[in-house]
Write a protein that holds these residues in place. Sequence first.
Motif, PDB file in Angstrom:
ATOM      1  N   THR A  64       0.803  -1.229  -0.040  1.00  0.00           N
ATOM      2  CA  THR A  64      -0.025  -0.008  -0.049  1.00  0.00           C
ATOM      3  C   THR A  64       0.987   1.233  -0.037  1.00  0.00           C
ATOM      4  O   THR A  64       0.700   2.139  -0.817  1.00  0.00           O
ATOM      5  N   ILE A  65       1.877   1.186   0.803  1.00  0.00           N
ATOM      6  CA  ILE A  65       2.626   2.365   1.133  1.00  0.00           C
ATOM      7  C   ILE A  65       3.483   2.429  -0.193  1.00  0.00           C
ATOM      8  O   ILE A  65       3.685   3.593  -0.895  1.00  0.00           O
ATOM      9  N   GLU A  66       4.106   1.608  -0.624  1.00  0.00           N
ATOM     10  CA  GLU A  66       5.029   1.664  -2.185  1.00  0.00           C
ATOM     11  C   GLU A  66       4.172   2.051  -3.300  1.00  0.00           C
ATOM     12  O   GLU A  66       4.669   2.806  -3.830  1.00  0.00           O
ATOM     13  N   ALA A  68       1.405   3.590  -3.269  1.00  0.00           N
ATOM     14  CA  ALA A  68       0.815   5.033  -3.018  1.00  0.00           C
ATOM     15  C   ALA A  68       1.781   5.920  -3.311  1.00  0.00           C
ATOM     16  O   ALA A  68       1.448   7.372  -3.830  1.00  0.00           O
ATOM     17  N   THR A  69       3.009   5.757  -2.711  1.00  0.00           N
ATOM     18  CA  THR A  69       4.356   6.729  -3.212  1.00  0.00           C
ATOM     19  C   THR A  69       4.515   6.708  -4.703  1.00  0.00           C
ATOM     20  O   THR A  69       4.669   7.851  -5.178  1.00  0.00           O
ATOM     21  N   PHE A  72       1.574   8.839  -6.337  1.00  0.00           N
ATOM     22  CA  PHE A  72       1.592  10.295  -6.079  1.00  0.00           C
ATOM     23  C   PHE A  72       2.766  10.834  -6.716  1.00  0.00           C
ATOM     24  O   PHE A  72       2.641  11.984  -7.280  1.00  0.00           O
ATOM     25  N   HIS A  94      -1.521  14.873  -0.444  1.00  0.00           N
ATOM     26  CA  HIS A  94      -0.915  13.529  -0.628  1.00  0.00           C
ATOM     27  C   HIS A  94       0.081  13.184   0.573  1.00  0.00           C
ATOM     28  O   HIS A  94      -0.043  12.177   1.230  1.00  0.00           O
ATOM     29  N   ARG A  95       0.717  14.440   1.037  1.00  0.00           N
ATOM     30  CA  ARG A  95       1.786  14.423   1.918  1.00  0.00           C
ATOM     31  C   ARG A  95       1.031  14.083   3.325  1.00  0.00           C
ATOM     32  O   ARG A  95       1.385  13.146   4.306  1.00  0.00           O
ATOM     33  N   SER A  98      -0.069  10.453   3.499  1.00  0.00           N
ATOM     34  CA  SER A  98       1.073   9.570   3.625  1.00  0.00           C
ATOM     35  C   SER A  98       1.536   9.713   5.175  1.00  0.00           C
ATOM     36  O   SER A  98       1.902   8.517   5.709  1.00  0.00           O
ATOM     37  N   VAL A 101      -0.982   7.537   7.238  1.00  0.00           N
ATOM     38  CA  VAL A 101      -0.803   6.058   6.956  1.00  0.00           C
ATOM     39  C   VAL A 101       0.334   5.525   7.724  1.00  0.00           C
ATOM     40  O   VAL A 101       0.424   4.432   8.486  1.00  0.00           O
ATOM     41  N   VAL A 102       1.596   6.310   7.469  1.00  0.00           N
ATOM     42  CA  VAL A 102       2.748   5.777   8.248  1.00  0.00           C
ATOM     43  C   VAL A 102       2.692   6.016   9.935  1.00  0.00           C
ATOM     44  O   VAL A 102       3.032   4.970  10.681  1.00  0.00           O
TER      45      VAL A 102
END
Length: 157
Positions: A64-66, A68-69, A72, A94-95, A98, A101-102
């Motif tokens: 998910t994180i990868e 989405a990065t 974006f 976006h920031r 992120s 989520v983190v």
Amino acid sequence: MYNRVSIKKPWIKWETKFQTGYKRIDDQHKELVNIINDLYETGVVGDLSNEYVRRSFNAIIKRTIEYATYHFSYEEKIMKAINYSIARDHISKHRSFSIKVVEEVNKYENGDNLVIEDFIDFLKNWLINHIIVEDKKFIYELKTSLKTICQDDSDNE
């Protein structure tokens, strides 16, 4: 007698109202929807007390994180190229996403009580709202910019 085949239904069903009209970004949004569906299927429907399910869930969170990065970054490159009028605001969203989520993932990894359903609901609601509101504005301006460029090119021939 016949065998029943169970077909997994997605939690979030892709709808035409999500389409921005820019195929590559729509494809990326579909992938994000698929990933959130996988998170739901594993983290809510699955049994996180099972080690295999927990490892699968952790791998999907990483994905998910990868993704989405990556997504974006792709959008932001286009915004820069067309000098998108509200890029700063869009990128800020976006920031913020992120960071949230983190923070939630870090809590989860540190054993804090992350309510998986709430987290996945947040992902779903944020993504759908972001696509329908923010990304559609962005793509509208992108298409307008491209039309202007094409018109300028044909005028100069």
